[in-house]
Design an enzyme around this catalytic site. Structure first.
Site, mmCIF file in Angstrom:
data_model
loop_
_atom_site.group_PDB
_atom_site.id
_atom_site.type_symbol
_atom_site.label_atom_id
_atom_site.label_comp_id
_atom_site.label_asym_id
_atom_site.label_seq_id
_atom_site.Cartn_x
_atom_site.Cartn_y
_atom_site.Cartn_z
ATOM 1 N N HIS A 140 -20.752 -14.944 -23.358
ATOM 2 C CA HIS A 140 -20.949 -15.144 -24.796
ATOM 3 C C HIS A 140 -19.643 -15.623 -25.425
ATOM 4 C CE1 HIS A 140 -22.127 -13.145 -28.893
ATOM 5 N NE2 HIS A 140 -22.398 -14.430 -28.880
ATOM 6 N N GLU A 147 -17.312 -12.631 -24.324
ATOM 7 C CA GLU A 147 -17.974 -11.359 -24.049
ATOM 8 C C GLU A 147 -18.793 -11.569 -22.767
ATOM 9 O OE1 GLU A 147 -20.650 -10.217 -27.197
ATOM 10 O OE2 GLU A 147 -20.425 -8.092 -26.763
HETATM 11 N N1 LIG Z 1 -23.579 -21.011 -33.262
HETATM 12 C C1 LIG Z 1 -22.895 -19.906 -33.022
HETATM 13 O O1 LIG Z 1 -22.023 -19.507 -33.798
HETATM 14 C C2 LIG Z 1 -23.140 -19.150 -31.748
HETATM 15 C C3 LIG Z 1 -22.168 -18.224 -31.310
HETATM 16 C C4 LIG Z 1 -22.368 -17.562 -30.084
HETATM 17 C C5 LIG Z 1 -23.523 -17.804 -29.342
HETATM 18 N N2 LIG Z 1 -24.466 -18.696 -29.801
HETATM 19 C C6 LIG Z 1 -25.637 -18.938 -28.958
HETATM 20 O O2 LIG Z 1 -25.460 -20.178 -28.280
HETATM 21 C C7 LIG Z 1 -26.723 -20.807 -28.052
HETATM 22 C C8 LIG Z 1 -26.704 -22.206 -28.657
HETATM 23 O O3 LIG Z 1 -26.461 -22.093 -30.040
HETATM 24 P P1 LIG Z 1 -25.960 -23.347 -30.895
HETATM 25 O O4 LIG Z 1 -25.493 -22.789 -32.186
HETATM 26 O O5 LIG Z 1 -25.070 -24.208 -30.067
HETATM 27 O O6 LIG Z 1 -27.360 -24.102 -31.124
HETATM 28 P P2 LIG Z 1 -27.606 -25.620 -31.541
HETATM 29 O O7 LIG Z 1 -28.905 -25.641 -32.252
HETATM 30 O O8 LIG Z 1 -26.409 -26.205 -32.199
HETATM 31 O O9 LIG Z 1 -27.768 -26.369 -30.114
HETATM 32 C C9 LIG Z 1 -28.808 -26.083 -29.221
HETATM 33 C C10 LIG Z 1 -29.057 -27.330 -28.365
HETATM 34 O O10 LIG Z 1 -29.972 -26.980 -27.321
HETATM 35 C C11 LIG Z 1 -30.775 -28.106 -27.074
HETATM 36 N N3 LIG Z 1 -31.957 -27.689 -26.343
HETATM 37 C C12 LIG Z 1 -33.075 -27.068 -26.795
HETATM 38 N N4 LIG Z 1 -33.937 -26.869 -25.774
HETATM 39 C C13 LIG Z 1 -33.360 -27.375 -24.652
HETATM 40 C C14 LIG Z 1 -33.758 -27.482 -23.297
HETATM 41 N N5 LIG Z 1 -34.933 -27.007 -22.881
HETATM 42 N N6 LIG Z 1 -32.914 -28.062 -22.418
HETATM 43 C C15 LIG Z 1 -31.721 -28.562 -22.835
HETATM 44 N N7 LIG Z 1 -31.285 -28.487 -24.110
HETATM 45 C C16 LIG Z 1 -32.098 -27.908 -25.007
HETATM 46 C C17 LIG Z 1 -31.058 -28.673 -28.461
HETATM 47 O O11 LIG Z 1 -31.473 -30.035 -28.388
HETATM 48 C C18 LIG Z 1 -29.692 -28.494 -29.142
HETATM 49 O O12 LIG Z 1 -28.897 -29.656 -29.015
HETATM 50 C C19 LIG Z 1 -27.765 -19.868 -28.657
HETATM 51 O O13 LIG Z 1 -28.251 -19.033 -27.637
HETATM 52 C C20 LIG Z 1 -26.960 -19.071 -29.678
HETATM 53 O O14 LIG Z 1 -27.500 -17.808 -29.949
HETATM 54 C C21 LIG Z 1 -24.289 -19.386 -30.964
#
Ligand SMILES: NC(=O)c1ccc[n+]([C@@H]2O[C@H](COP(=O)([O-])OP(=O)(O)OC[C@H]3O[C@@H](n4cnc5c(N)ncnc54)[C@H](O)[C@@H]3O)[C@@H](O)[C@H]2O)c1
Length: 297
Positions: A140, A152
């Site tokens: 994480h 994490e």
């Molecule tokens: N944004 C934050 O601050 C943060 C912090 C820690 C963890 N996270 C976690 O990280 C992960 C991503 O979050 P994010 O903020 O980058 O989201 P985001 O929406 O910016 O990006 C997600 C991406 O995943 C792609 N995607 C969706 N389905 C897919 C598939 N089947 N195969 C390949 N790509 C696919 C989408 O097209 C998109 O580009 C989540 O699990 C979120 O909980 C986010």
């Protein structure tokens, strides 16, 4: 030895994870179902590397070498067949993640480690759709990934000690500090952070203090770099609500019930920075912090 890393999802987190591993010499296959997201990710990585060069923390030739180590893919099968480690950072949707891990288990080499960057979905649940639950783990990262030091590391119920050690060593190799957590709702970071944000919103709802007062007390009194309401806007109120719901469902205690004001704001579409308004109003290009009209006295 880990050398080839596949990153699934090239959004906010995926592009940061790809950037950092490529900068530290790993080959990265960055994968997304969406072409536009892949192109945007490469632009963002190049822009962030430029910033490091202009600050003097990276040489121009290191920037070029970093970009050369990143290849983009639409197809998960093509991108993951030779991976030593896959880090999944796709959208926070349990069905999407379970489907990705099922596919990865089929196409990745048997020794390949499968990690998820999920904020709140159970690593044990994800691991259970594979035949290698001992090699599934949470990694994480924090946003923005190139800047934030923490990883994490989350042990699922069946994650082996050897895999945890490998991920700890790897996190240190990319100049991050790992902290190991066990697989309970919210892990460590969100188990503590999101209820604190929820309590700040309850304090606002009850009129204990206004938006600026609550954030000022936590910034100046507790040495937090950002107040909890501003931080909630930055994370996204929809994301905060989703995580509160995971804590409430998973831990079953009233103290984790999402604040009604938070629920209302999400229902009204005021998600914070990404929608232009939350506790504060955000205008493109302006760094001034302006309290939303909804909370002006
Ligand atoms: N944004 C934050 O601050 C943060 C912090 C820690 C963890 N996270 C976690 O990280 C992960 C991503 O979050 P994010 O903020 O980058 O989201 P985001 O929406 O910016 O990006 C997600 C991406 O995943 C792609 N995607 C969706 N389905 C897919 C598939 N089947 N195969 C390949 N790509 C696919 C989408 O097209 C998109 O580009 C989540 O699990 C979120 O909980 C986010």
């Amino acid at each position: 030895m880990i050398k080839n890393i596949t990153v699934i999802g090239s959004g906010t987190m995926g592009n940061g994870i790809a950037h950092v591993f490529a900068q530290y010499g790993y080959n990265v296959n960055l994968t997304d179902v969406n072409d536009v997201a892949l192109k945007k990710a490469l632009d963002t990585i190049a822009k962030n590397l430029d910033r490091q060069v202009s600050k003097g923390s990276l040489k121009e030739e290191e920037k070029t070498a970093t970009l050369a180590r990143i290849k983009t893919y639409r197809d998960l099968k093509e991108s993951a067949t030779k991976a030593d480690l896959v880090i999944e950072a796709a959208s926070e949707n349990v069905n999407i993640k379970l489907d990705i891990f099922k596919q990865l288990d089929e196409v990745c080499p048997p020794q390949c480690i499968l990690a998820s960057n999920t904020s709140s979905i159970s690593i044990t649940k994800i691991a259970n759709v594979t035949k290698r639950a001992d090699k599934v783990i949470g990694m994480h990262f924090m946003n923005p990934v190139p800047v934030m030091k923490l990883v994490e590391v989350i042990n699922g119920y069946k994650t082996s000690k050897e895999i945890t050690e490998t991920i700890i060593t790897l996190s240190k190799a990319i100049n991050k500090t790992p902290a190991v957590a066990n697989d309970y709702p919210g892990f460590i970071a969100n188990r503590i952070l999101i209820p604190m944000i929820n309590e700040a919103i309850i304090s606002l709802q009850e009129g204990v203090g206004g938006v600026e007062e609550i954030d000022t007390v936590m910034k100046l009194g507790m040495a937090h770099p950002m107040g909890p309401l501003q931080l909630a806007d930055f994370i996204g109120l929809d994301v905060c609500l989703a995580i509160m719901n995971v804590l409430y469902d998973g831990l079953g205690k009233d103290k984790y019930a999402p604040c009604p004001l938070l629920v209302n704001m999400v229902q009204a579409g005021n998600f914070g920075v990404k929608s232009g308004e939350g506790f504060y109003k955000y205008t493109a290009g302006s760094k001034e912090l302006v309290v939303s009209d909804m909370f002006r006295k």
